[in-house]
Design a protein around this motif. Structure first.
Motif, PDB file in Angstrom:
ATOM      1  N   UNK A 191      21.433 -22.494 -53.749  1.00 53.83           N
ATOM      2  CA  UNK A 191      22.863 -22.796 -53.683  1.00 53.83           C
ATOM      3  C   UNK A 191      23.090 -22.305 -51.737  1.00 53.83           C
ATOM      4  N   UNK A 192      23.923 -23.518 -51.421  1.00 51.76           N
ATOM      5  CA  UNK A 192      24.365 -23.231 -49.550  1.00 51.76           C
ATOM      6  C   UNK A 192      25.375 -23.600 -49.284  1.00 51.76           C
ATOM      7  N   UNK A 193      25.301 -23.409 -48.290  1.00 52.96           N
ATOM      8  CA  UNK A 193      27.455 -24.044 -47.833  1.00 52.96           C
ATOM      9  C   UNK A 193      26.547 -24.615 -46.091  1.00 52.96           C
ATOM     10  N   UNK A 194      27.515 -25.938 -46.282  1.00 52.03           N
ATOM     11  CA  UNK A 194      27.145 -26.125 -44.633  1.00 52.03           C
ATOM     12  C   UNK A 194      28.693 -26.552 -43.889  1.00 52.03           C
ATOM     13  N   UNK A 195      28.792 -25.991 -43.190  1.00 52.36           N
ATOM     14  CA  UNK A 195      30.385 -26.399 -42.391  1.00 52.36           C
ATOM     15  C   UNK A 195      30.447 -27.309 -41.126  1.00 52.36           C
ATOM     16  N   UNK A 196      30.658 -28.326 -40.640  1.00 52.90           N
ATOM     17  CA  UNK A 196      30.504 -29.021 -38.578  1.00 52.90           C
ATOM     18  C   UNK A 196      31.990 -28.557 -38.718  1.00 52.90           C
ATOM     19  N   UNK A 197      32.220 -28.152 -37.672  1.00 49.46           N
ATOM     20  CA  UNK A 197      33.279 -27.699 -36.807  1.00 49.46           C
ATOM     21  C   UNK A 197      33.886 -29.050 -35.385  1.00 49.46           C
ATOM     22  N   UNK A 198      34.746 -29.715 -35.741  1.00 49.77           N
ATOM     23  CA  UNK A 198      35.056 -30.538 -34.146  1.00 49.77           C
ATOM     24  C   UNK A 198      34.534 -30.491 -33.009  1.00 49.77           C
ATOM     25  N   UNK A 199      34.134 -29.238 -32.631  1.00 48.73           N
ATOM     26  CA  UNK A 199      33.387 -29.378 -31.182  1.00 48.73           C
ATOM     27  C   UNK A 199      32.229 -28.853 -31.004  1.00 48.73           C
ATOM     28  N   UNK A 200      30.769 -29.092 -32.499  1.00 45.64           N
ATOM     29  CA  UNK A 200      30.260 -29.840 -32.872  1.00 45.64           C
ATOM     30  C   UNK A 200      29.262 -28.671 -32.931  1.00 45.64           C
ATOM     31  N   UNK A 201      30.351 -27.713 -33.643  1.00 44.62           N
ATOM     32  CA  UNK A 201      28.739 -26.785 -33.959  1.00 44.62           C
ATOM     33  C   UNK A 201      28.870 -26.866 -34.955  1.00 44.62           C
ATOM     34  N   UNK A 202      27.210 -26.042 -36.193  1.00 43.56           N
ATOM     35  CA  UNK A 202      27.620 -26.300 -36.965  1.00 43.56           C
ATOM     36  C   UNK A 202      26.838 -25.030 -37.786  1.00 43.56           C
ATOM     37  N   UNK A 203      27.583 -24.875 -38.677  1.00 49.53           N
ATOM     38  CA  UNK A 203      27.386 -23.306 -39.890  1.00 49.53           C
ATOM     39  C   UNK A 203      27.052 -23.779 -41.139  1.00 49.53           C
ATOM     40  N   UNK A 204      25.634 -22.695 -41.337  1.00 46.57           N
ATOM     41  CA  UNK A 204      25.403 -22.895 -42.588  1.00 46.57           C
ATOM     42  C   UNK A 204      24.848 -21.449 -42.893  1.00 46.57           C
ATOM     43  N   UNK A 205      24.776 -21.431 -44.513  1.00 46.88           N
ATOM     44  CA  UNK A 205      24.286 -20.026 -45.257  1.00 46.88           C
ATOM     45  C   UNK A 205      23.613 -21.012 -46.573  1.00 46.88           C
ATOM     46  N   UNK A 206      22.589 -20.161 -46.881  1.00 47.98           N
ATOM     47  CA  UNK A 206      21.597 -20.571 -47.908  1.00 47.98           C
ATOM     48  C   UNK A 206      21.450 -19.370 -48.269  1.00 47.98           C
ATOM     49  N   UNK A 207      20.964 -19.856 -49.849  1.00 46.76           N
ATOM     50  CA  UNK A 207      20.413 -18.289 -50.851  1.00 46.76           C
ATOM     51  C   UNK A 207      19.477 -19.253 -51.985  1.00 46.76           C
ATOM     52  N   UNK A 208      17.470 -18.544 -51.828  1.00 47.09           N
ATOM     53  CA  UNK A 208      17.162 -19.283 -52.464  1.00 47.09           C
ATOM     54  C   UNK A 208      16.080 -18.315 -52.970  1.00 47.09           C
TER      55      UNK A 208
END
Length: 973
Positions: free
Chosen positions: A671-688
């Motif tokens: 399961x995972x989540x990813x977020x792109x911010x308008x400034x270009x940064x990307x953040x994410x979290x994943x459980x495997x």
């Protein structure tokens, strides 16, 4: 006479012989791109987009023309009623996208198409009034909602220009979250798997070493274009792996003539000296030293026929060296020096034929034939110096066709063949092998004489369909087949191998001070393997915010013995892949994903060679009275015991393999989540979460009460399988045919032995990981990225190979050889690292000077104590140190002590100077800048024989490489 474990018998032989998500990027896209999609082509990409007006209204019926900025490829399509379009199976690279709306408004943007994922953009064209001017700079890269794969896409040349990395696929892989480099074998461990569970593709062809699955065909760093590293969640198009996948493309030509040359040099004078690994048994200490090494690269590319035929040619001369020096611990004088030199060049290239805008053909050719010259020089006995010539590599040819027949149907087909040398010879092959003082001191320094050759033929076809049915579908159907052949001939140097034991030792059941073990081994034959698969994969856009990725794959494996008969054949092993991607905000700036999948691993050809060949393997224990002063061959005294490890016969397959066996397979949940911010940064979290659900291992049934469980008397009980060995799924019942050694009418009968009677536990490996990542892409000035993986890898089997003792006998390790050896085997596994932090980035100081860094903090491995089985209860042999007992007490895996933290910091500086034709770059990379000397591997063997403690236990075995510097000079135009 005792029949005993083949795997334990060969332990010494096999031991001796044997990210971070992006911080660097192109202006419009990162060079390490996080990927989380439907099945994509192994060499091409997909470009998709949505065209809207300034007011946000869909531009239906807009004409889209894409033109390759360097590859000459072009294609045209129109947007649908939602303003969306998609072009699949297109060459990788940068494209100009020209948009003309139905109202006549125009826009033009530059985008890039990368490997393995859908390159999706939002475009703006037109507004309230018709605009005839061209609008630029308003395209926005979206998150990829087509798939749930975890991993990264690596733009190799961009990374090399900005971040300090070693010039190998392993070094690149270490940038990716969920990966650690296995210090014993070299290839990476991915998501808790062993390094022998990965698959490697080059331009669509599987190039994995099919004998033991440890790595793939060696390709120079500068020959690569892009590499997608899949660490999990991959679709039904991909299989034959329970670890990860490396999908690489090589560089290609274009309409523009380009070329260059580079030279890289690692000077010994600038390298630090590492710490010593002590050997108290032999009063020695050794260390790895870094000698002078260098390589050059020359390449040229361009059009043969503009817009239709392109070439890329590559040549890589090299002088690569390794060095290990052993010293006398008392005097400090050099005892022996072993070096390895590789100076055979690599050369190859690629031709691309653009037959028309919709049809293309690719041809790849390269040769990586190599001879590793490995002399061993004894300081005080120069007449005993020996040189090994290890020949590897071969020739690879790949042909691939791609045709787009309509907007809704694309077809691709691939054929490839390759050869690989498997030969190890020396100038001492006629001398018997002698082991003492911690190494081979007579005969072939690699112990065994090997001659062999592997051949692979690979066929593949994939069809892509696009249609609307309760949403939008991208359906992919495909099949592939591999015909593999391994010719192997192996014998000990001089036909016999003597090992002397120091001090009072258990010598075949009797403790003496003058023990010698005498082994004889031979095996030869030709072995065939056939793997084939069929798959169907659908990427279904149920709505514009919800995508379902649904796939089914069927794998079949057929491994044949030396007589050409199938000894292990499994058909239609079904694996399902289900992925969900959801856009919670509706603007494609964030993504929630979930995935379930099953993966099957083929049977390594090593299993054919060792288990189903005519292997003749015996060992005897003697005292000795004297020995020849030159050859060190002993004059044998009292005979104590003989063990038949293999009898030289090709066994009946039904006596050798359990009738209910399953190939190794693994279930995975993400399961995972990813977020792109308008400034270009990307953040994410994943459980495997990964669970190894079945493992194939050989087990010595003669060390179990199987006969008693079947009601067979001791007088009629024979030997199971091949000298006791049968291939099983540990923890399952055994279904096997009894051989001719059984009496009382039992010979030839097929019997079932309950798992409870065998006494082997179920094979277990569970992996859990929580990964956090961030990425600030390159903006022309700086970039930064990082990941933190918190994980746990727990069980009683590493998988395929055995880092505990360096055994690369894939599929036939000692783990389940004898029931007594499984006591205490459950614990934190060798590839467990609870904490893995990665951080790297780059900064442009001015127009000419740029710097970068690459840092990694890896938490320690956990160790137990390995010794002899201390009980005389028939559950295990006591002659091999492979049980989790020391001093007569159970010492479980991972519970005795912890290893070292492994910390690395690499930095680089690059000076670029444009000249009238091209650019010159000078680079300096410092690896392990702080010269950290963490111990990669500690000695885990705590006994030399049952009850006799080893003075080397818990001492360092190997250290991380000391600080060294690489200087580079590069010119390209």
């Amino acid at each position: 006479m005792i029949n005993k474990s083949k795997r334990s018998g060969l332990m010494v032989s096999t031991t001796l012989c044997g990210a971070l998500l992006s911080a660097v990027a192109l202006t419009a896209i990162t060079s390490v791109v996080p990927t989380v999609a439907v099945a994509q082509d192994l060499t091409s990409g997909t470009l998709a987009g949505t065209v809207k007006s300034e007011e946000g209204k869909p531009a239906a019926g807009a004409t889209i023309v894409i033109t390759g900025e360097s590859n000459g490829y072009n294609s045209t399509t129109k947007t649908d009623s939602d303003g969306a379009f998609q072009l699949s199976q297109i060459p990788l690279g940068r494209y100009t996208v020209s948009i003309t709306t139905a109202s006549g408004a125009k826009a033009e943007e530059s985008v890039i198409v990368t490997l393995g994922s859908k390159s999706s953009y939002d475009f703006v064209a037109g507004g309230a009034a018709v605009e005839t001017v061209v609008v630029r700079g308003k395209a926005r890269r979206n998150l990829d909602f087509d798939r749930t794969t975890t991993g990264s896409v690596l733009d190799v040349q961009t990374i090399a220009n900005r971040v300090p990395v070693g010039r190998s696929i392993e070094a690149l892989a270490n940038l990716v979250p969920g990966i650690s480099i296995n210090a014993v074998f070299g290839p990476p461990s991915i998501a808790g798997a062993s390094p022998a569970e990965n698959i490697y593709y080059v331009n669509g062809m599987n190039v994995t070493n099919f004998r033991n699955f440890l790595g793939g065909t060696t390709i120079p760093f500068d020959f690569y274009d892009q590499i997608e590293v899949k660490t999990g969640g991959y679709s039904a198009e991909y299989g034959r792996s329970t670890g990860g996948a490396f999908i690489a493309t090589t560089r290609s030509g274009s309409n523009t003539f380009k070329g260059g040359a580079s030279y890289y040099y690692i000077p010994e004078s600038l390298a630090s000296k590492g710490d010593y690994a002590p050997d108290k048994i032999n009063n020695q200490r050794s260390r790895t030293e870094i000698p002078d090494s260098s390589e050059a690269n020359f390449w040229l590319s361009g059009p043969i026929l503009k817009d239709h035929i392109y070439f890329f040619a590559f040549y890589n001369p090299r002088d690569l060296n390794k060095k290990n020096v052993t010293y006398d611990a008392k005097t400090g004088q050099v005892y022996s020096t072993r070096t390895e030199a590789r100076d055979d060049p690599f050369w190859g290239g690629k031709l691309d034929f653009q037959l028309n805008p919709q049809q293309r053909l690719e041809y790849t050719y390269f040769t990586d034939n190599q001879s590793a010259i490995k002399p061993t020089l004894f300081a005080n006995e120069p007449t005993n110096n020996g040189t090994v010539d290890a020949a590897t590599g071969g020739v690879t040819r790949i042909v691939k066709y791609t045709g787009k027949f309509t907007d809704w149907f694309t077809l691709s087909a691939m054929y490839g063949n390759s050869t690989y040398n498997q030969t190890t010879l020396s100038d001492k092959d006629l001398q018997p092998a002698v082991y003492e003082n911690g190494g081979i001191v007579r005969g072939n320094p690699d112990l065994q004489i090997n001659t062999g050759r592997d051949v692979r033929k690979n066929y593949r076809i994939d069809a892509d369909f696009y249609f609307n049915l309760v949403g939008k579908h991208h359906l992919k159907i495909g099949a592939d087949r591999e015909d593999l052949s391994a010719v192997s001939n192996t014998i000990y140097s001089g036909g016999v191998y003597y090992r002397y034991y120091t001090g009072a030792q258990n010598c075949g059941g009797t403790v003496v001070t003058n023990c010698v073990r005498v082994r004889k081994y031979s095996n030869s034959g030709s072995f065939e393997v056939q793997n084939q698969a069929f798959y169907i994969q659908d990427s279904w856009d149920v709505t514009d915010r919800l995508n379902l990725s649904l796939g089914v794959r069927s794998d079949s494996f057929d491994n044949m013995n030396a007589a050409g008969a199938s000894f292990l054949k499994k058909d239609n092993m079904i694996s399902t892949r289900v992925g969900i991607a959801y856009d919670p905000t509706g603007d494609k700036s964030s993504k929630l994903t979930a995935f379930y999948g099953r993966y099957y691993l083929p049977i390594a050809a090593n299993t054919n060679i060792r288990l189903a060949g005519g292997e003749d393997f015996t060992q005897e224990f003697y005292s000795y009275t004297s020995r020849d002063p030159n050859t060190l061959v002993p004059v044998l005294g009292t005979f104590y015991r003989k063990e038949i490890l293999s009898d030289g016969k090709i066994p009946d397959a039904s006596t050798l393999v359990s009738g209910n066996i399953d190939p190794q397979y693994q279930d995975e949940y993400i399961v995972g989540y990813e977020k792109r911010i308008d400034s270009g940064w990307r953040l994410g979290a994943t459980f495997t979460y990964r669970k190894l659900s079945a493992v194939m291992e050989d087990a010595d049934i003669d060390y179990t009460p199987a006969c008693a469980a079947l009601g067979i008397s001791a007088a009629n009980c024979g030997s199971f399988g091949g000298s006791g060995y049968v291939l099983i799924n540990p923890g399952k019942d055994l279904v096997v045919k009894l051989g001719d050694s059984f009496g009382g009418g039992w010979a030839g009968k097929t019997v079932t032995v309950p798992a409870s009677a065998l006494g082997f536990p179920e094979a277990i490996r569970n992996y859990q990981a929580l990964t956090f990542n961030f990425d600030r892409p390159w903006d022309g000035q700086w970039s930064l990225g990082g990941s933190l993986t918190l994980s746990r890898t727990y069980g009683n089997i590493e998988g395929g190979v055995k880092s505990d003792n360096g055994q690369d006998d894939t599929g036939l390790t000692q783990d389940f050889d004898e029931p007594g050896w499984t006591d205490g085997s459950k614990g934190l596994l060798p590839n467990h690292h609870g904490y893995n932090l990665k951080l790297y980035g780059s900064y442009k100081f001015n127009d000419n000077l740029q710097g970068g860094f690459n840092a990694n903090i890896l938490s320690p491995r956990k160790y137990g104590c390995i010794g002899g089985y201390p009980f005389d209860d028939g559950r295990a042999s006591d002659s091999t140190m492979t049980a989790w007992y020391c001093g007569g007490k159970l010492t479980p895996r991972g519970e005795s002590f912890s290893g070292d933290w492994i910390n690395t910091l690499d930095v680089n500086l690059t000076w670029s100077q444009p000249i009238p034709i091209g650019t010159i770059k000078i680079t300096a990379d410092a690896f392990n800048l702080l010269n950290a000397q963490g111990v990669d591997q500690y000695v885990e063997t705590g006994e030399t024989s049952v009850g006799v403690a080893s003075p080397n236990y818990r001492l360092p075995g190997t250290y991380q490489d000391p600080r060294y510097v690489r200087i580079g000079l590069k010119y390209e135009f």
